[in-house]
Design a protein around this motif. Structure first.
Motif, PDB file in Angstrom:
ATOM      1  N   LEU A  90      34.549  50.706  51.819  1.00  0.00           N
ATOM      2  CA  LEU A  90      34.803  49.294  52.034  1.00  0.00           C
ATOM      3  C   LEU A  90      33.691  48.444  51.422  1.00  0.00           C
ATOM      4  N   ALA A  91      32.475  48.978  51.438  1.00  0.00           N
ATOM      5  CA  ALA A  91      31.357  48.257  50.826  1.00  0.00           C
ATOM      6  C   ALA A  91      31.572  48.112  49.320  1.00  0.00           C
ATOM      7  N   GLU A  92      32.041  49.181  48.665  1.00  0.00           N
ATOM      8  CA  GLU A  92      32.331  49.102  47.243  1.00  0.00           C
ATOM      9  C   GLU A  92      33.487  48.134  46.986  1.00  0.00           C
ATOM     10  N   ALA A  93      34.478  48.154  47.880  1.00  0.00           N
ATOM     11  CA  ALA A  93      35.599  47.229  47.741  1.00  0.00           C
ATOM     12  C   ALA A  93      35.114  45.788  47.806  1.00  0.00           C
ATOM     13  N   ALA A  94      34.174  45.510  48.692  1.00  0.00           N
ATOM     14  CA  ALA A  94      33.626  44.156  48.807  1.00  0.00           C
ATOM     15  C   ALA A  94      32.885  43.750  47.544  1.00  0.00           C
ATOM     16  N   ARG A  95      32.184  44.691  46.930  1.00  0.00           N
ATOM     17  CA  ARG A  95      31.463  44.382  45.686  1.00  0.00           C
ATOM     18  C   ARG A  95      32.448  44.072  44.553  1.00  0.00           C
ATOM     19  N   ILE A  96      33.516  44.876  44.468  1.00  0.00           N
ATOM     20  CA  ILE A  96      34.534  44.629  43.447  1.00  0.00           C
ATOM     21  C   ILE A  96      35.198  43.270  43.671  1.00  0.00           C
ATOM     22  N   THR A  97      35.482  42.964  44.938  1.00  0.00           N
ATOM     23  CA  THR A  97      36.099  41.676  45.249  1.00  0.00           C
ATOM     24  C   THR A  97      35.204  40.524  44.823  1.00  0.00           C
ATOM     25  N   SER A  98      33.928  40.634  45.125  1.00  0.00           N
ATOM     26  CA  SER A  98      32.981  39.580  44.727  1.00  0.00           C
ATOM     27  C   SER A  98      32.936  39.428  43.213  1.00  0.00           C
ATOM     28  N   LEU A  99      32.953  40.550  42.509  1.00  0.00           N
ATOM     29  CA  LEU A  99      32.944  40.520  41.052  1.00  0.00           C
ATOM     30  C   LEU A  99      34.191  39.819  40.514  1.00  0.00           C
ATOM     31  N   VAL A 100      35.355  40.162  41.066  1.00  0.00           N
ATOM     32  CA  VAL A 100      36.617  39.592  40.587  1.00  0.00           C
ATOM     33  C   VAL A 100      36.690  38.097  40.878  1.00  0.00           C
ATOM     34  N   VAL A 101      36.283  37.707  42.079  1.00  0.00           N
ATOM     35  CA  VAL A 101      36.299  36.285  42.428  1.00  0.00           C
ATOM     36  C   VAL A 101      35.364  35.505  41.508  1.00  0.00           C
ATOM     37  N   GLY A 102      34.187  36.068  41.253  1.00  0.00           N
ATOM     38  CA  GLY A 102      33.256  35.410  40.342  1.00  0.00           C
ATOM     39  C   GLY A 102      33.806  35.305  38.937  1.00  0.00           C
ATOM     40  N   THR A 103      34.546  36.327  38.497  1.00  0.00           N
ATOM     41  CA  THR A 103      35.146  36.298  37.162  1.00  0.00           C
ATOM     42  C   THR A 103      36.183  35.182  37.056  1.00  0.00           C
ATOM     43  N   CYS A 104      36.946  34.974  38.110  1.00  0.00           N
ATOM     44  CA  CYS A 104      37.975  33.915  38.096  1.00  0.00           C
ATOM     45  C   CYS A 104      37.387  32.522  38.230  1.00  0.00           C
ATOM     46  N   GLY A 105      36.198  32.423  38.810  1.00  0.00           N
ATOM     47  CA  GLY A 105      35.531  31.127  38.921  1.00  0.00           C
ATOM     48  C   GLY A 105      36.355  30.130  39.718  1.00  0.00           C
ATOM     49  N   ASP A 106      36.454  28.926  39.196  1.00  0.00           N
ATOM     50  CA  ASP A 106      37.160  27.847  39.893  1.00  0.00           C
ATOM     51  C   ASP A 106      38.665  28.102  40.022  1.00  0.00           C
ATOM     52  N   ASP A 107      39.193  29.040  39.244  1.00  0.00           N
ATOM     53  CA  ASP A 107      40.624  29.333  39.299  1.00  0.00           C
ATOM     54  C   ASP A 107      40.997  30.297  40.417  1.00  0.00           C
ATOM     55  N   ALA A 108      39.998  30.875  41.085  1.00  0.00           N
ATOM     56  CA  ALA A 108      40.280  31.917  42.063  1.00  0.00           C
ATOM     57  C   ALA A 108      41.216  31.436  43.169  1.00  0.00           C
ATOM     58  N   ASP A 109      40.950  30.283  43.745  1.00  0.00           N
ATOM     59  CA  ASP A 109      41.730  29.829  44.894  1.00  0.00           C
ATOM     60  C   ASP A 109      43.186  29.558  44.538  1.00  0.00           C
ATOM     61  N   GLN A 110      43.457  29.152  43.321  1.00  0.00           N
ATOM     62  CA  GLN A 110      44.810  28.787  42.915  1.00  0.00           C
ATOM     63  C   GLN A 110      45.572  29.906  42.210  1.00  0.00           C
ATOM     64  N   HIS A 111      44.897  31.020  41.925  1.00  0.00           N
ATOM     65  CA  HIS A 111      45.569  32.074  41.156  1.00  0.00           C
ATOM     66  C   HIS A 111      45.424  33.475  41.742  1.00  0.00           C
ATOM     67  N   LEU A 112      44.366  33.742  42.488  1.00  0.00           N
ATOM     68  CA  LEU A 112      44.024  35.116  42.860  1.00  0.00           C
ATOM     69  C   LEU A 112      44.267  35.384  44.342  1.00  0.00           C
ATOM     70  N   ARG A 113      44.875  36.556  44.622  1.00  0.00           N
ATOM     71  CA  ARG A 113      44.943  37.086  45.987  1.00  0.00           C
ATOM     72  C   ARG A 113      44.383  38.502  45.966  1.00  0.00           C
ATOM     73  N   VAL A 114      43.647  38.858  47.011  1.00  0.00           N
ATOM     74  CA  VAL A 114      42.973  40.151  47.065  1.00  0.00           C
ATOM     75  C   VAL A 114      43.268  40.831  48.391  1.00  0.00           C
ATOM     76  N   ASP A 115      43.688  42.081  48.316  1.00  0.00           N
ATOM     77  CA  ASP A 115      43.912  42.922  49.492  1.00  0.00           C
ATOM     78  C   ASP A 115      42.850  44.019  49.453  1.00  0.00           C
ATOM     79  N   VAL A 116      41.915  43.977  50.396  1.00  0.00           N
ATOM     80  CA  VAL A 116      40.751  44.867  50.368  1.00  0.00           C
ATOM     81  C   VAL A 116      40.962  46.027  51.333  1.00  0.00           C
ATOM     82  N   ARG A 117      40.886  47.242  50.812  1.00  0.00           N
ATOM     83  CA  ARG A 117      41.025  48.463  51.611  1.00  0.00           C
ATOM     84  C   ARG A 117      39.849  49.393  51.303  1.00  0.00           C
ATOM     85  N   PRO A 118      39.576  50.383  52.185  1.00  0.00           N
ATOM     86  CA  PRO A 118      38.468  51.309  51.917  1.00  0.00           C
ATOM     87  C   PRO A 118      38.677  52.186  50.687  1.00  0.00           C
ATOM     88  N   THR A 119      39.932  52.353  50.252  1.00  0.00           N
ATOM     89  CA  THR A 119      40.208  53.236  49.119  1.00  0.00           C
ATOM     90  C   THR A 119      40.584  52.493  47.838  1.00  0.00           C
TER      91      THR A 119
END
Length: 230
Positions: free
Chosen positions: A35-64
């Motif tokens: 889950l810790a790695e999943a959180a890091r990936i999520t942070s990376l993806v949200v940062g990549t999307c920048g200001d567009d994240a809220d209007q374009h991106l949805r994330v489902d975070v699981r341990p696997t």
């Protein structure tokens, strides 16, 4: 300018980046070990999307794995901006040492899918408000007509659409599942369902959808984007 493309163009634009076009969205999953790695990936993806994240991106975070969905909320569709974001996310994830490409080995878990619930109705406008209220659902952006589909505003439950009936059909079920899968995974899913005791009722509209039933006649459709436009 942000715009929508045909289903074929959209699918072809992201397939090489490990994404699949499913029910008006772009989807992929990133395998993780915790889950810790999943959180890091999520942070990376949200940062990549920048200001567009809220209007374009949805994330489902699981341990696997981390399941990523791109769709413009304003257009209720995957747009050229979502395609750009998909490529940017895949590049960032790959640089971080992971991948967005689906694992297609037989023993791998399924990749991505979306579920719709189809309800047959004689008077769609009469029953739609009930389902909207009972489920706490909402219309998609720009689609709040009396016969339009309903969606879970939190993205947790299946979308609901209404199929017009000409006359009562008490001999068959009036609610069925639509399982929207990546187009290149549909043959495997179909084969597995038939091997598990299912029956093929119709393939007249394949590869848009195959109509299946369980041994007692309850219906489900395996659906893809293919065959719906050029």
């Amino acid at each position: 300018m942000e715009k929508t493309l045909s289903r074929t163009e959209t699918s072809e634009a992201v397939s090489d980046a490990g994404w699949r076009f499913v029910l008006g969205t772009l989807q992929t999953s990133v395998p993780v070990g915790s889950l810790a790695e999943a959180a890091r990936i999520t942070s990376l993806v949200v940062g990549t999307c920048g200001d567009d994240a809220d209007q374009h991106l949805r994330v489902d975070v699981r341990p696997t794995r981390v399941i990523l969905t791109l769709q413009s909320l304003a257009h209720a569709a995957a747009t050229t901006r979502d395609i750009d974001l998909a490529h940017q996310i895949s590049a960032a994830v790959q640089e971080a040492g992971s991948r967005t490409a689906p694992d297609t080995t037989p023993e791998a878990p399924r990749s991505v899918q979306l579920i719709e619930l189809g309800i047959d109705a004689l008077d769609i406008a009469a029953i739609r408000p009930f389902w909207k209220a009972a489920l706490g659902y909402a219309p998609e952006a720009g689609a709040d007509g009396p016969t339009d589909p309903l969606i879970d505003p939190l993205g947790q439950g299946p979308a609901i659409w209404f199929q017009q009936m000409d006359h009562p059909r008490p001999q068959r079920n009036r609610i069925h599942l639509d399982i929207s899968v990546p187009h290149d995974e549909a043959p495997h899913r179909l084969k597995a369902a038939l091997a598990a005791g299912g029956h093929l009722l119709s393939d007249l509209r394949a590869p848009s959808f195959w109509v299946l039933s369980d041994p007692e006649g309850n219906e489900a459709c395996i659906t893809t984007w293919q065959g719906r436009d050029n």
